[in-house]
Structures are given as C-alpha cells and as structure tokens.
Design a protein around this motif. Sequence first.
Motif, PDB file in Angstrom:
ATOM      1  N   LEU A  54      14.578   4.523   1.408  1.00  0.00           N
ATOM      2  CA  LEU A  54      14.052   3.990   2.663  1.00  0.00           C
ATOM      3  C   LEU A  54      14.300   4.989   3.782  1.00  0.00           C
ATOM      4  CD1 LEU A  54      15.353   0.331   2.282  1.00  0.00           C
ATOM      5  CD2 LEU A  54      13.110   1.242   1.665  1.00  0.00           C
ATOM      6  N   GLY A  55      13.256   5.226   4.585  1.00  0.00           N
ATOM      7  CA  GLY A  55      13.356   6.185   5.677  1.00  0.00           C
ATOM      8  C   GLY A  55      12.858   5.602   6.981  1.00  0.00           C
ATOM      9  N   ARG A  56      12.811   6.420   8.012  1.00  0.00           N
ATOM     10  CA  ARG A  56      12.384   5.949   9.333  1.00  0.00           C
ATOM     11  C   ARG A  56      10.866   5.881   9.463  1.00  0.00           C
ATOM     12  NH1 ARG A  56      15.517   9.082  13.826  1.00  0.00           N
ATOM     13  NH2 ARG A  56      15.537   7.114  14.924  1.00  0.00           N
ATOM     14  N   THR A  57      10.148   6.838   8.876  1.00  0.00           N
ATOM     15  CA  THR A  57       8.691   6.837   8.980  1.00  0.00           C
ATOM     16  C   THR A  57       8.014   6.623   7.631  1.00  0.00           C
ATOM     17  OG1 THR A  57       8.645   9.243   8.801  1.00  0.00           O
ATOM     18  CG2 THR A  57       8.634   8.305  11.020  1.00  0.00           C
ATOM     19  N   SER A  98       4.203   3.777   3.916  1.00  0.00           N
ATOM     20  CA  SER A  98       4.300   4.002   5.359  1.00  0.00           C
ATOM     21  C   SER A  98       5.204   2.970   6.023  1.00  0.00           C
ATOM     22  CB  SER A  98       2.902   3.917   5.975  1.00  0.00           C
ATOM     23  OG  SER A  98       2.971   3.872   7.378  1.00  0.00           O
ATOM     24  N   VAL A  99       5.647   3.306   7.214  1.00  0.00           N
ATOM     25  CA  VAL A  99       6.447   2.388   8.015  1.00  0.00           C
ATOM     26  C   VAL A  99       5.640   1.130   8.338  1.00  0.00           C
ATOM     27  CG1 VAL A  99       5.814   3.438  10.228  1.00  0.00           C
ATOM     28  CG2 VAL A  99       7.990   2.251   9.998  1.00  0.00           C
ATOM     29  N   GLU A 102       6.192  -5.415   3.770  1.00  0.00           N
ATOM     30  CA  GLU A 102       5.683  -5.754   2.445  1.00  0.00           C
ATOM     31  C   GLU A 102       6.547  -5.126   1.355  1.00  0.00           C
ATOM     32  OE1 GLU A 102       3.738  -4.583   4.883  1.00  0.00           O
ATOM     33  OE2 GLU A 102       2.270  -6.166   5.240  1.00  0.00           O
ATOM     34  N   LEU A 103       7.000  -3.895   1.584  1.00  0.00           N
ATOM     35  CA  LEU A 103       7.869  -3.235   0.617  1.00  0.00           C
ATOM     36  C   LEU A 103       9.176  -4.002   0.449  1.00  0.00           C
ATOM     37  CD1 LEU A 103       8.524  -0.877  -1.288  1.00  0.00           C
ATOM     38  CD2 LEU A 103       9.375   0.368   0.705  1.00  0.00           C
ATOM     39  N   ASP A 104       9.761  -4.447   1.545  1.00  0.00           N
ATOM     40  CA  ASP A 104      11.000  -5.224   1.476  1.00  0.00           C
ATOM     41  C   ASP A 104      10.784  -6.533   0.709  1.00  0.00           C
ATOM     42  OD1 ASP A 104      12.357  -3.272   2.880  1.00  0.00           O
ATOM     43  OD2 ASP A 104      12.183  -4.298   4.821  1.00  0.00           O
ATOM     44  N   ARG A 105       9.662  -7.204   0.959  1.00  0.00           N
ATOM     45  CA  ARG A 105       9.357  -8.446   0.234  1.00  0.00           C
ATOM     46  C   ARG A 105       9.113  -8.165  -1.243  1.00  0.00           C
ATOM     47  NH1 ARG A 105       4.651 -10.599   3.466  1.00  0.00           N
ATOM     48  NH2 ARG A 105       4.218 -11.722   1.535  1.00  0.00           N
ATOM     49  N   PHE A 106       8.454  -7.040  -1.553  1.00  0.00           N
ATOM     50  CA  PHE A 106       8.193  -6.653  -2.939  1.00  0.00           C
ATOM     51  C   PHE A 106       9.503  -6.443  -3.681  1.00  0.00           C
ATOM     52  CE2 PHE A 106       7.623  -3.081  -5.951  1.00  0.00           C
ATOM     53  CZ  PHE A 106       6.727  -3.675  -6.834  1.00  0.00           C
ATOM     54  N   LEU A 114       0.845  -1.197   0.000  1.00  0.00           N
ATOM     55  CA  LEU A 114       0.000   0.000   0.000  1.00  0.00           C
ATOM     56  C   LEU A 114       0.878   1.243   0.000  1.00  0.00           C
ATOM     57  CD1 LEU A 114      -2.475  -1.055   2.822  1.00  0.00           C
ATOM     58  CD2 LEU A 114      -2.785  -1.305   0.371  1.00  0.00           C
ATOM     59  N   GLY A 115       0.493   2.223  -0.786  1.00  0.00           N
ATOM     60  CA  GLY A 115       1.226   3.481  -0.830  1.00  0.00           C
ATOM     61  C   GLY A 115       0.295   4.622  -1.181  1.00  0.00           C
ATOM     62  N   VAL A 116       0.793   5.820  -1.052  1.00  0.00           N
ATOM     63  CA  VAL A 116       0.026   7.012  -1.430  1.00  0.00           C
ATOM     64  C   VAL A 116       0.863   7.829  -2.391  1.00  0.00           C
ATOM     65  CG1 VAL A 116      -1.353   7.150   0.680  1.00  0.00           C
ATOM     66  CG2 VAL A 116       0.828   8.318   0.577  1.00  0.00           C
TER      67      VAL A 116
END
Length: 137
Positions: free
Chosen positions: A100-103, A123-124, A129-133, A34-36
């Motif tokens: 990649l950031g903290r939040t 989002s954090v 999921e982002l890492d797996r993607f 999920l992203g915006v």
Amino acid sequence: MKTEVMDRKLALVSAARRAVLRLDESERPRLVVLGVGATTNWLLAVGGLIGLMFQEAYYLAVTDRSVYVLRGPRTEMGPNRLMHVVPLAEGAGLVAKVKLGRTWNSLRLRLPGRRRPVRVKVSVFSRAELDRFLAKL
C-alpha cells in the motif's frame, strides 16, 4: 479533472460487471477493483500514448460465490478476456503480496500458468475498493 476520472472509473466498473454477467448470468458482481499491469522498462522507453496502448488493465470482480480476474487493453472500455475464476473461499490464495502506498498500491496475483505472480497497480482512486477486496478474502 477529478470528475472525469470518476466518470471513467464508473464506466469501467459497469463494463466489468456486464462482462461477469455475460460469463455467468446467475452471478451478481458486488465489488470491482480496477488496476493496471505493472510498467516494464521497455514500455517506459516507448513512452506516451503508444506505451499506454500496450498496458493491460485488470478487473478483479467479486461476486457472492467467486472472484473473477478479467483483463483488457487500457485504452478500450472494459475487459475482453477472462484470466481466471476462483471460488470465494479460495480467494485468499489468489493474492501473493500487497503493498500500500500514497498514490499507487500494488498487489501480486497468483494466476495459473504463470511462473511468477502478476503485479497489478491500483490507483489511489480505487483504494477503498482494494481495502474491501482484501477484507473479503
């Protein structure tokens, strides 16, 4: 508060999975990120809830064969537009840049018909999921 965020996230992931199945019943969504859409200066000037109405949500759904890029308003439940479908073998060409950031994390997607890559903020709460993607591509 954290449970409300997680419940909303699960509802959005389920909606994205249903959207992929409506497009192709033979696909099996394995992962949804999920992203915006990135916030622009005029959107910040509008501010508050009115600004959220114009912000787009992006759903990156990975199946066994493809990567689906879906989009919809952030205020509704789930995606309502298909942006692009890429075979999984060509999925690495979809991502132009990752930060990649903290939040908040961001990635830039190369979509056909666009001069520049589209920036999507993740989002954090969706970092796993982002890492797996990124690992699947």
